[in-house]
Design a protein around this motif. Structure first.
Motif, PDB file in Angstrom:
ATOM      1  N   GLU A  84       0.852  -1.180   0.000  1.00  0.00           N
ATOM      2  CA  GLU A  84       0.000   0.000   0.000  1.00  0.00           C
ATOM      3  C   GLU A  84       0.888   1.231   0.000  1.00  0.00           C
ATOM      4  O   GLU A  84       1.794   1.354   0.815  1.00  0.00           O
ATOM      5  N   ILE A  85       0.625   2.127  -0.944  1.00  0.00           N
ATOM      6  CA  ILE A  85       1.426   3.334  -1.066  1.00  0.00           C
ATOM      7  C   ILE A  85       0.514   4.531  -0.857  1.00  0.00           C
ATOM      8  O   ILE A  85      -0.547   4.618  -1.454  1.00  0.00           O
ATOM      9  N   GLY A  86       0.933   5.448  -0.018  1.00  0.00           N
ATOM     10  CA  GLY A  86       0.147   6.646   0.242  1.00  0.00           C
ATOM     11  C   GLY A  86       0.921   7.885  -0.156  1.00  0.00           C
ATOM     12  O   GLY A  86       2.147   7.905  -0.134  1.00  0.00           O
ATOM     13  N   MET A  87       0.188   8.922  -0.516  1.00  0.00           N
ATOM     14  CA  MET A  87       0.841  10.156  -0.938  1.00  0.00           C
ATOM     15  C   MET A  87      -0.062  11.337  -0.599  1.00  0.00           C
ATOM     16  O   MET A  87      -1.265  11.247  -0.771  1.00  0.00           O
ATOM     17  N   ARG A  88       0.543  12.400  -0.106  1.00  0.00           N
ATOM     18  CA  ARG A  88      -0.200  13.625   0.169  1.00  0.00           C
ATOM     19  C   ARG A  88       0.350  14.720  -0.722  1.00  0.00           C
ATOM     20  O   ARG A  88       1.560  14.877  -0.855  1.00  0.00           O
TER      21      ARG A  88
END
Length: 117
Positions: free
Chosen positions: A84-88
């Motif tokens: 799972e990759i998250g980005m803001r």
């Protein structure tokens, strides 16, 4: 009431935090040399581990090729585990990198669809 110095100090701290939250740059935690040393150490440990596995397999004899070894099963599990990759991003970053992200997402989706077929 707060003194003028305390109010001025709080104002400066607030301004600094607002400025820091808007910047796109980062300060690296590790220097380039430290990262290289860590990568070399990991490569060395990986080579050492593969040599010890090879030596053990030679001592035991050839394994049945139909049954994967325990380490091969662990390795396959590692490679196929979901990530799972998250980005803001703020609106300015989204405008700047939006097209690139869309292209990357298309590539990932196409490759996963081709792999599923």
């Amino acid at each position: 009431m707060l003194s003028r110095k305390a109010v001025a100090f709080l104002l400066v701290v607030h301004a600094a935090t607002m400025l820091a939250s808007q910047t796109e740059a980062y300060i690296p935690i590790f220097t380039y040399g430290e990262v290289q040393r860590r990568q070399e150490k990991e490569r060395y440990e990986g080579q050492k581990k593969s040599l010890s596995v090879q030596q053990r397999s030679e001592e035991v004899g050839p394994l049945d090729s139909a049954e994967p070894s325990e380490e091969e099963v662990k390795e396959v599990t590692k490679l196929t585990a979901p990530v799972e990759i998250g980005m803001r991003m703020n609106s300015r970053q989204l405008e700047k990198y939006g097209a690139t992200l869309k292209g990357l997402m298309r590539e990932v989706l196409l490759s996963s669809q081709n792999a599923a077929k």
